[in-house]
Motif scaffolding. Sequence first.
Motif, mmCIF file in Angstrom:
data_model
loop_
_atom_site.group_PDB
_atom_site.id
_atom_site.type_symbol
_atom_site.label_atom_id
_atom_site.label_comp_id
_atom_site.label_asym_id
_atom_site.label_seq_id
_atom_site.Cartn_x
_atom_site.Cartn_y
_atom_site.Cartn_z
ATOM 1 N N THR A 103 -35.980 -53.982 -73.687
ATOM 2 C CA THR A 103 -36.481 -53.987 -75.050
ATOM 3 C C THR A 103 -35.562 -53.142 -75.921
ATOM 4 O O THR A 103 -35.199 -52.031 -75.537
ATOM 5 C CB THR A 103 -37.915 -53.410 -75.107
ATOM 6 O OG1 THR A 103 -38.730 -54.133 -74.189
ATOM 7 C CG2 THR A 103 -38.493 -53.512 -76.498
ATOM 8 N N PHE A 104 -35.187 -53.674 -77.089
ATOM 9 C CA PHE A 104 -34.319 -52.965 -78.026
ATOM 10 C C PHE A 104 -35.082 -52.598 -79.288
ATOM 11 O O PHE A 104 -35.913 -53.368 -79.756
ATOM 12 C CB PHE A 104 -33.150 -53.867 -78.470
ATOM 13 C CG PHE A 104 -32.108 -54.077 -77.436
ATOM 14 C CD1 PHE A 104 -31.030 -53.228 -77.352
ATOM 15 C CD2 PHE A 104 -32.195 -55.146 -76.565
ATOM 16 C CE1 PHE A 104 -30.042 -53.434 -76.402
ATOM 17 C CE2 PHE A 104 -31.219 -55.364 -75.611
ATOM 18 C CZ PHE A 104 -30.138 -54.506 -75.526
ATOM 19 N N TYR A 105 -34.767 -51.423 -79.806
ATOM 20 C CA TYR A 105 -35.252 -51.007 -81.116
ATOM 21 C C TYR A 105 -34.049 -50.517 -81.905
ATOM 22 O O TYR A 105 -33.203 -49.798 -81.369
ATOM 23 C CB TYR A 105 -36.262 -49.863 -81.028
ATOM 24 C CG TYR A 105 -37.541 -50.219 -80.318
ATOM 25 C CD1 TYR A 105 -38.565 -50.879 -80.983
ATOM 26 C CD2 TYR A 105 -37.721 -49.871 -78.987
ATOM 27 C CE1 TYR A 105 -39.738 -51.204 -80.333
ATOM 28 C CE2 TYR A 105 -38.897 -50.196 -78.329
ATOM 29 C CZ TYR A 105 -39.901 -50.860 -79.010
ATOM 30 O OH TYR A 105 -41.058 -51.176 -78.360
ATOM 31 N N LYS A 106 -33.975 -50.885 -83.159
ATOM 32 C CA LYS A 106 -32.950 -50.369 -84.057
ATOM 33 C C LYS A 106 -33.669 -49.778 -85.250
ATOM 34 O O LYS A 106 -34.498 -50.431 -85.873
ATOM 35 C CB LYS A 106 -32.000 -51.472 -84.508
ATOM 36 C CG LYS A 106 -31.150 -52.010 -83.382
ATOM 37 C CD LYS A 106 -30.197 -53.069 -83.876
ATOM 38 C CE LYS A 106 -29.401 -53.612 -82.703
ATOM 39 N NZ LYS A 106 -28.463 -54.652 -83.132
ATOM 40 N N VAL A 107 -33.350 -48.520 -85.550
ATOM 41 C CA VAL A 107 -34.008 -47.803 -86.641
ATOM 42 C C VAL A 107 -32.945 -47.085 -87.445
ATOM 43 O O VAL A 107 -32.053 -46.440 -86.884
ATOM 44 C CB VAL A 107 -35.022 -46.769 -86.085
ATOM 45 C CG1 VAL A 107 -35.699 -46.024 -87.211
ATOM 46 C CG2 VAL A 107 -36.039 -47.434 -85.178
ATOM 47 N N ASN A 108 -33.037 -47.174 -88.760
ATOM 48 C CA ASN A 108 -32.145 -46.434 -89.646
ATOM 49 C C ASN A 108 -32.933 -45.339 -90.340
ATOM 50 O O ASN A 108 -34.099 -45.533 -90.682
ATOM 51 C CB ASN A 108 -31.546 -47.356 -90.717
ATOM 52 C CG ASN A 108 -30.580 -48.338 -90.132
ATOM 53 O OD1 ASN A 108 -29.793 -48.016 -89.265
ATOM 54 N ND2 ASN A 108 -30.644 -49.566 -90.600
ATOM 55 N N CYS A 109 -32.289 -44.191 -90.522
ATOM 56 C CA CYS A 109 -32.937 -43.121 -91.273
ATOM 57 C C CYS A 109 -31.876 -42.330 -92.032
ATOM 58 O O CYS A 109 -30.700 -42.394 -91.720
ATOM 59 C CB CYS A 109 -33.762 -42.215 -90.360
ATOM 60 S SG CYS A 109 -32.831 -41.158 -89.263
ATOM 61 N N ASN A 110 -32.336 -41.560 -93.011
ATOM 62 C CA ASN A 110 -31.409 -40.739 -93.778
ATOM 63 C C ASN A 110 -31.291 -39.352 -93.135
ATOM 64 O O ASN A 110 -31.969 -39.033 -92.154
ATOM 65 C CB ASN A 110 -31.825 -40.655 -95.248
ATOM 66 C CG ASN A 110 -33.191 -40.017 -95.425
ATOM 67 O OD1 ASN A 110 -33.683 -39.277 -94.577
ATOM 68 N ND2 ASN A 110 -33.831 -40.315 -96.546
ATOM 69 N N GLU A 111 -30.432 -38.539 -93.686
ATOM 70 C CA GLU A 111 -30.172 -37.209 -93.123
ATOM 71 C C GLU A 111 -31.428 -36.341 -93.115
ATOM 72 O O GLU A 111 -31.687 -35.624 -92.148
ATOM 73 C CB GLU A 111 -29.054 -36.527 -93.923
ATOM 74 C CG GLU A 111 -28.593 -35.224 -93.308
ATOM 75 C CD GLU A 111 -27.334 -34.702 -93.961
ATOM 76 O OE1 GLU A 111 -27.258 -33.484 -94.161
ATOM 77 O OE2 GLU A 111 -26.430 -35.504 -94.275
ATOM 78 N N GLU A 112 -32.205 -36.400 -94.175
ATOM 79 C CA GLU A 112 -33.430 -35.595 -94.262
ATOM 80 C C GLU A 112 -34.389 -35.926 -93.122
ATOM 81 O O GLU A 112 -34.946 -35.025 -92.492
ATOM 82 C CB GLU A 112 -34.110 -35.854 -95.608
ATOM 83 C CG GLU A 112 -35.407 -35.102 -95.794
ATOM 84 C CD GLU A 112 -36.123 -35.475 -97.090
ATOM 85 O OE1 GLU A 112 -37.254 -35.029 -97.267
ATOM 86 O OE2 GLU A 112 -35.551 -36.219 -97.918
ATOM 87 N N LYS A 113 -34.566 -37.203 -92.821
ATOM 88 C CA LYS A 113 -35.472 -37.624 -91.744
ATOM 89 C C LYS A 113 -34.923 -37.220 -90.384
ATOM 90 O O LYS A 113 -35.671 -36.831 -89.490
ATOM 91 C CB LYS A 113 -35.705 -39.134 -91.785
ATOM 92 C CG LYS A 113 -36.373 -39.617 -93.039
ATOM 93 C CD LYS A 113 -37.799 -39.130 -93.141
ATOM 94 C CE LYS A 113 -38.445 -39.692 -94.385
ATOM 95 N NZ LYS A 113 -39.746 -39.154 -94.648
ATOM 96 N N LEU A 114 -33.611 -37.297 -90.217
ATOM 97 C CA LEU A 114 -33.003 -36.897 -88.952
ATOM 98 C C LEU A 114 -33.147 -35.391 -88.728
ATOM 99 O O LEU A 114 -33.443 -34.946 -87.621
ATOM 100 C CB LEU A 114 -31.533 -37.317 -88.902
ATOM 101 C CG LEU A 114 -30.849 -37.207 -87.552
ATOM 102 C CD1 LEU A 114 -31.582 -38.008 -86.481
ATOM 103 C CD2 LEU A 114 -29.402 -37.666 -87.655
ATOM 104 N N LEU A 174 -35.572 -33.569 -89.912
ATOM 105 C CA LEU A 174 -36.985 -33.387 -89.589
ATOM 106 C C LEU A 174 -37.260 -33.761 -88.132
ATOM 107 O O LEU A 174 -38.025 -33.085 -87.443
ATOM 108 C CB LEU A 174 -37.859 -34.216 -90.526
ATOM 109 C CG LEU A 174 -39.368 -34.114 -90.318
ATOM 110 C CD1 LEU A 174 -39.861 -32.680 -90.494
ATOM 111 C CD2 LEU A 174 -40.086 -35.050 -91.280
ATOM 112 N N PHE A 175 -36.623 -34.820 -87.645
ATOM 113 C CA PHE A 175 -36.772 -35.233 -86.248
ATOM 114 C C PHE A 175 -36.315 -34.124 -85.302
ATOM 115 O O PHE A 175 -36.999 -33.818 -84.323
ATOM 116 C CB PHE A 175 -35.973 -36.521 -86.002
ATOM 117 C CG PHE A 175 -36.028 -37.014 -84.597
ATOM 118 C CD1 PHE A 175 -37.149 -37.679 -84.119
ATOM 119 C CD2 PHE A 175 -34.960 -36.822 -83.742
ATOM 120 C CE1 PHE A 175 -37.205 -38.143 -82.813
ATOM 121 C CE2 PHE A 175 -34.994 -37.276 -82.430
ATOM 122 C CZ PHE A 175 -36.120 -37.937 -81.965
ATOM 123 N N VAL A 176 -35.170 -33.512 -85.600
ATOM 124 C CA VAL A 176 -34.661 -32.412 -84.760
ATOM 125 C C VAL A 176 -35.623 -31.232 -84.802
ATOM 126 O O VAL A 176 -35.960 -30.650 -83.763
ATOM 127 C CB VAL A 176 -33.256 -31.966 -85.206
ATOM 128 C CG1 VAL A 176 -32.831 -30.684 -84.520
ATOM 129 C CG2 VAL A 176 -32.248 -33.048 -84.931
#
Length: 103
Positions: free
Chosen positions: A72-83, A85-87
């Motif tokens: 199963t593949f997932y492709k997700v794009n996000c901006n720097e702010e979201k990245l 927040l993820f960290v």
Amino acid sequence: MEPNKVIARDYSAVLLESEYKMLTSGIEALLAGNQDRIRLETIEPFFILSIDKENEYYRFIIRFVENHLNTTFYKVNCNEEKLELFVKTSKSDLKDSKTSLGR
């Protein structure tokens, strides 16, 4: 659900502490511009995560491999702010899990 957004919930997936640290430090290096891409392969369950910068967005490609016939593949794009927040959230989750285990 909003277009181009995905929520994946797989509660069977568990990262080792070393994998969590590798992921967060890799993303921090990516955000700092010290590297162009990160790639993480986990042991069990087997999945491959790669993150690279494409223009002003970061592209996540996640591949879950159940067997040779079922991937199963997932492709997700996000901006720097979201990245960022993820960290931050990932580091907090790791810290909280250590605290709850009494480490």
